[in-house]
Design a protein around this motif. Structure first.
Motif, short mmCIF file in Angstrom:
data_model
loop_
_atom_site.label_atom_id
_atom_site.label_comp_id
_atom_site.label_asym_id
_atom_site.label_seq_id
_atom_site.Cartn_x
_atom_site.Cartn_y
_atom_site.Cartn_z
N HIS A 20 0.82 -1.21 0.00
CA HIS A 20 0.00 0.00 0.00
C HIS A 20 0.86 1.27 0.00
O HIS A 20 0.38 2.34 0.36
CB HIS A 20 -0.94 0.00 1.21
CG HIS A 20 -1.79 -1.22 1.32
ND1 HIS A 20 -2.72 -1.57 0.35
CD2 HIS A 20 -1.83 -2.20 2.26
CE1 HIS A 20 -3.32 -2.70 0.71
NE2 HIS A 20 -2.79 -3.11 1.86
N ALA A 21 2.12 1.13 -0.39
CA ALA A 21 3.05 2.27 -0.44
C ALA A 21 3.19 2.90 0.94
O ALA A 21 3.13 4.12 1.11
CB ALA A 21 2.63 3.30 -1.48
N PHE A 40 4.22 6.87 0.90
CA PHE A 40 5.11 7.44 -0.09
C PHE A 40 4.54 7.21 -1.48
O PHE A 40 3.68 6.34 -1.68
CB PHE A 40 6.51 6.83 0.01
CG PHE A 40 6.54 5.34 -0.14
CD1 PHE A 40 6.59 4.73 -1.40
CD2 PHE A 40 6.50 4.50 0.98
CE1 PHE A 40 6.61 3.37 -1.56
CE2 PHE A 40 6.52 3.12 0.83
CZ PHE A 40 6.57 2.55 -0.44
N LEU A 41 5.01 7.96 -2.45
CA LEU A 41 4.67 7.72 -3.84
C LEU A 41 5.59 6.63 -4.38
O LEU A 41 6.82 6.71 -4.20
CB LEU A 41 4.84 9.00 -4.66
CG LEU A 41 3.89 10.16 -4.32
CD1 LEU A 41 4.27 11.39 -5.13
CD2 LEU A 41 2.45 9.76 -4.58
N THR A 42 5.01 5.60 -5.00
CA THR A 42 5.86 4.51 -5.49
C THR A 42 6.90 5.04 -6.46
O THR A 42 6.62 5.93 -7.29
CB THR A 42 5.01 3.40 -6.14
OG1 THR A 42 5.86 2.29 -6.46
CG2 THR A 42 4.35 3.90 -7.42
N GLY A 43 8.10 4.53 -6.33
CA GLY A 43 9.21 5.01 -7.14
C GLY A 43 10.00 6.12 -6.48
O GLY A 43 11.04 6.55 -7.00
N THR A 44 9.52 6.58 -5.32
CA THR A 44 10.27 7.59 -4.57
C THR A 44 11.66 7.06 -4.24
O THR A 44 11.83 5.87 -3.93
CB THR A 44 9.53 7.95 -3.26
OG1 THR A 44 8.29 8.57 -3.60
CG2 THR A 44 10.34 8.89 -2.39
N ASP A 95 5.89 -0.07 -4.08
CA ASP A 95 4.69 -0.55 -3.39
C ASP A 95 4.60 -2.07 -3.47
O ASP A 95 3.73 -2.63 -4.14
CB ASP A 95 3.43 0.12 -3.95
CG ASP A 95 3.33 -0.02 -5.46
OD1 ASP A 95 4.30 -0.50 -6.08
OD2 ASP A 95 2.26 0.32 -6.01
N GLN A 96 5.52 -2.73 -2.82
CA GLN A 96 5.51 -4.19 -2.72
C GLN A 96 6.07 -4.59 -1.37
O GLN A 96 6.86 -3.86 -0.77
CB GLN A 96 6.34 -4.82 -3.85
CG GLN A 96 7.78 -4.35 -3.91
CD GLN A 96 8.50 -4.85 -5.15
OE1 GLN A 96 7.89 -5.16 -6.15
NE2 GLN A 96 9.81 -4.91 -5.07
#
Length: 301
Positions: A20-21, A40-44, A95-96
């Motif tokens: 869920h990030a 957080f925003l995924t890829g941050t 997000d994993q």
């Protein structure tokens, strides 16, 4: 900078990331138990940064990606990464489900562990001469767990037992914990050296091959009369054909020819500079068959 006073020589930072990030983190030792949480925003990515201490990263579960010296590297469950001080890197947040353990090791403790010689000499030499001192090559090591003969991942089991004990000591932080933690780190690096493989860049491989060859050569020259290739296998943890390849690439000789060359050089020196008989010299350099010894000595000299 190292975030603790001098008497705290190792700390653990734990990240638990979910699908869920969301990330939960904690650190120990700590004056008070705590948990930090944020979305957080995924890829941050974390800030590009370095440490003035050694960082040992372990992927407890899932997979984890870092950018180290401009190169993206994905670590799988069970992998380690040893990052030198002053090595630029940053972390990806995805997000994993992932659980990461970071161990921060004070430089003086790391030096003490390397001096204990619990790791195989090839890793000590590489860490000391290449990873920690030379600043013109990549300064990290990516370790993969090895698989035992029965197929069970015993390396990971043994390692995680040590890590659990280490975390317990850091969390409880009682009198004498520093010494217990050092002992557990010695075990951890021993397992890393004997049951894990590590990945190297092209430049690191060149450096590593020379270091390993020099150590093989030193061992053979110190034990030329009795050395067997199986001794090298047990000491350096490589297959037999590796020793033929590396000796051939550095000297032009096969393993057996190289050992014979060293034995005959010692025999020549003893003939010239001692009063020993030929029989005594023959046995001293590792031969028992006089006819064979005469034959190979005359072929060379």
């Amino acid at each position: 900078p190292y975030p603790f006073p001098e008497h705290v020589r190792i700390f653990a930072l734990c990240w638990n990331i979910d699908q869920h990030a969301s990330v939960h983190t904690t650190m120990c030792p700590s004056p008070e138990p705590f948990r930090y949480h944020r979305y957080f925003l995924t890829g941050t990515m974390t800030q590009l940064h370095t440490h003035d201490y050694i960082e040992l990263l372990y992927v407890v579960d899932g997979q984890f990606r870092q950018r180290i010296l401009g190169k993206d590297i994905t670590f799988q469950k069970g992998d380690f990464c040893l990052i030198d001080k002053n090595c630029l890197h940053q972390d990806y947040l995805q997000d994993q489900s992932t659980t990461i353990l970071f161990l921060g090791i004070a430089n003086d403790m790391f030096d003490e562990i390397m001096d204990e010689t619990v790791t195989t000499q090839k890793i000590i030499s590489f860490l000391q001469s290449a990873l920690l001192k030379q600043k013109d090559i990549q300064q990290y090591l990516h370790f993969h767990p090895g698989i035992s003969m029965d197929g069970a991942d015993s390396a990971t089991r043994d390692m995680e037992s040590c890590l659990e004990l280490l975390l317990s000591e850091l969390y409880n932080n009682q009198i004498g914990s520093t010494y217990i933690c050092k002992g557990l780190l010695l075990r951890i690096f021993r397992i890393l050296s004997s049951d894990y493989e590590f990945s190297l860049s092209k430049e690191q491989r060149k450096t590593m091959n020379w270091i390993i060859f020099e150590e093989i050569q030193d061992y053979i020259r110190s034990n030329y009369a009795s050395v067997k290739i199986q001794d090298l296998v047990e000491l350096f943890h490589f297959q037999e054909d590796y020793f033929n390849r590396i000796i051939k690439s550095k000297t032009g000789y096969t393993y057996s020819s190289y050992v014979q060359k060293i034995r005959l050089e010692h025999a020549e020196s003893m003939l010239e500079h001692t009063e020993k008989t030929v029989d005594e010299i023959m046995h001293a350099v590792g031969y028992n068959n006089k006819g064979y010894f005469y034959k190979i000595f005359q072929q060379k000299y």
